[in-house]
Design an enzyme around this catalytic site. Sequence first.
Site, PDB file in Angstrom:
ATOM      1  CE  LYS A 175     -23.264  57.485 -19.287  1.00 33.51           C
ATOM      2  NZ  LYS A 175     -22.469  57.463 -17.693  1.00 33.51           N
ATOM      3  N   GLY A 228     -31.413  63.569 -18.331  1.00 33.32           N
ATOM      4  CA  GLY A 228     -30.451  64.449 -17.743  1.00 33.32           C
ATOM      5  C   GLY A 228     -30.480  65.865 -17.988  1.00 33.32           C
ATOM      6  CB  SER A 229     -28.339  68.685 -18.089  1.00 34.51           C
ATOM      7  OG  SER A 229     -27.307  68.459 -19.071  1.00 34.51           O
ATOM      8  CB  VAL A 232     -26.364  66.543 -21.916  1.00 35.33           C
ATOM      9  CG1 VAL A 232     -25.972  65.292 -22.485  1.00 35.33           C
ATOM     10  CG2 VAL A 232     -24.916  66.889 -20.774  1.00 35.33           C
ATOM     11  N   GLY A 233     -29.055  67.094 -23.536  1.00 38.10           N
ATOM     12  CA  GLY A 233     -29.968  66.785 -24.346  1.00 38.10           C
ATOM     13  C   GLY A 233     -29.887  67.454 -25.682  1.00 38.10           C
ATOM     14  CD  GLU A 250     -38.860  63.811 -18.995  1.00 41.21           C
ATOM     15  OE1 GLU A 250     -38.645  64.878 -18.338  1.00 41.21           O
ATOM     16  OE2 GLU A 250     -39.326  63.317 -19.829  1.00 41.21           O
ATOM     17  CB  CYS A 284     -36.691  65.910 -13.727  1.00 34.89           C
ATOM     18  SG  CYS A 284     -35.821  64.547 -13.731  1.00 34.89           S
ATOM     19  CD  GLU A 385     -33.381  70.954 -13.650  1.00 36.45           C
ATOM     20  OE1 GLU A 385     -32.486  70.841 -14.469  1.00 36.45           O
ATOM     21  OE2 GLU A 385     -34.230  70.138 -13.357  1.00 36.45           O
TER      22      GLU A 385
HETATM   23  C1  UN1 Z   1     -37.364  62.466 -11.673  1.00 36.89           C
HETATM   24  O1  UN1 Z   1     -37.659  63.550 -10.952  1.00 36.89           O
HETATM   25  O2  UN1 Z   1     -36.593  62.549 -12.372  1.00 36.89           O
HETATM   26  O3  UN1 Z   1     -42.768  61.884  -9.566  1.00 36.89           O
HETATM   27  C2  UN1 Z   1     -38.285  61.584 -11.819  1.00 36.89           C
HETATM   28  C3  UN1 Z   1     -41.800  61.822  -9.201  1.00 36.89           C
HETATM   29  C4  UN1 Z   1     -40.929  60.613  -9.382  1.00 36.89           C
HETATM   30  C5  UN1 Z   1     -40.247  60.326 -10.479  1.00 36.89           C
HETATM   31  C6  UN1 Z   1     -39.292  61.323 -10.747  1.00 36.89           C
HETATM   32  N1  UN1 Z   1     -41.915  59.245  -9.400  1.00 36.89           N
HETATM   33  O4  UN1 Z   1     -41.258  62.599  -8.769  1.00 36.89           O
END
Ligand code: UN1
Length: 506
Positions: A175, A228-229, A232-233, A250, A284, A385
């Site tokens: 999804k 995701g957030s 939600v995680g 993650e 992220c 964040e």
């Molecule tokens: C993310 O920020 O969701 O190192 C992944 C990085 C990328 C991957 C980021 N190669 O910023």
Amino acid sequence: MLKAFRNLIGGKETETLSGRTFENRNPAEWDEVVGIFPKSDARDVDAAVDAAKQAFREWSLYPAPRRGDIVKKAGDIMVARKDEIAREMTQEMGKVLLETRGDVQEGIDTAYYSASEGRRMFGVTAPSELKDKFTMSMKVPVGVAGVISPWNFPMAIPTWKIFPALVSGDTIVFKPASDTPGTAATLVEILVEAGVPDGVVNIVHGGGSEVGMAIVEHKDVELVSFTGSTEVGKKISGIASKSLKRVSLELGGKNAEIVMDDANLDLALDGILWGAFGTTGQRCTATSRLIVHEKIYEKFVDMLAERASRLKLGNGLDESVEVGPCVNEAQRAKVHSYVEIGKEEGAKLVIGGEAATGGDLKKGWFYKPTIFADVTPEMTIAREEIFGPVLSVMKAHSIDHAIELLNGTIYGLSSAVYTRDINDAFRAIRDIKAGITYINAPTIGAETHMPFGGVKQTGNGHREGGAGAFDFFTETKTVYVDYSDKLQRAQIDTYSAKPGNNRKKD
Ligand code: UN1
């Protein structure tokens, strides 16, 4: 002609049972509809899980190196289509071409790395404590894996999950984020072309609460990999704990870059501009806090404001543009609400702080690169964040103070330290609580063959990237073969069972 997409279930393009659809629009030109996608629900998820379950046995029996060959072929197709996919991606989520090309390349790297792992996926062999007995462990496929991916890396992140899962011998219900369903559909199309059998990869488009949660709740989904957030995680983790389903989470970050007074300031400046405003801050791994040594604080903030205010905003298809829009209206509104909070709580707004709406920008979700100085640890903009082009700058008086500020967050994904002092660098490597630490490089730039993930509320301990991903997508089976032709009892026959006697049995 506007393209209407369908789900792919059991190798067949399938309409949703409800017949509902949603539009995917270009965030740099909101009048432009990029595609129409099915708005699925739990019934579509049921059908996809059934297809994945049926396909599992045969796929799990393919030798892993051959599963790897298919993934390698997918990588080859991505190489041939790299520019086209990057353009589509820029149109659907806004980041600039330079970055969307990098995103596709990250998928290609993951394909080649994962394919090669099909010829490793090592278990261990160890000597048995008993004579004429052999011991080993091996990785075996698990079953149906649910993959729920975000919009900020529409190709890279799905491939981090799907390619290792495929090489591991699992089948997939995917999804993708509803802001980037087009790139996801392209990825699945490529996998089919590469030779993935029917039912091995299924895609179900739609929203998180309807489709994502139905995947998490489904009794026949053995694994869920989610990016995701944190909010939600936690929900996913709660649901999964009821059936002890394995989940890889993650989640959020509040990454910081430290700049010490001995640093190469021009280098640190390049790093912070790329880390904070690349992908419009929507990573992220984005740098959302900057911690500067007091001796260079004023000077560095001035240098930064000067460079950041010259960043060119616009449609990412224009190669001269450096910063694209926020992904959608809600995201831009959220960014602005944090800016309002920052002002109310007394941070000093240095540049930005408002939507960018002039000229060509008026039909996109643009927001000016924003810098707050004199931010203190208790302020909301230092803790939460934001996922947008907003940087909070703080002042430190020593490396230890800087590290303490950096660690003062519930998250722990990425971190960066700019210094030329080897002792400070190693102190930082030791004391920073984060999954990733960069020395003299920005918080973004992870490579696909290395572990990726965070500590604290950034995740639940799993790592993507590298061989660790294969630990998540497989079970470990331990095997003992006894060829002595007699009953041999571990622990008991190895050493004397007499009380107080731990000598070797005679
Ligand atoms: C993310 O920020 O969701 O190192 C992944 C990085 C990328 C991957 C980021 N190669 O910023």
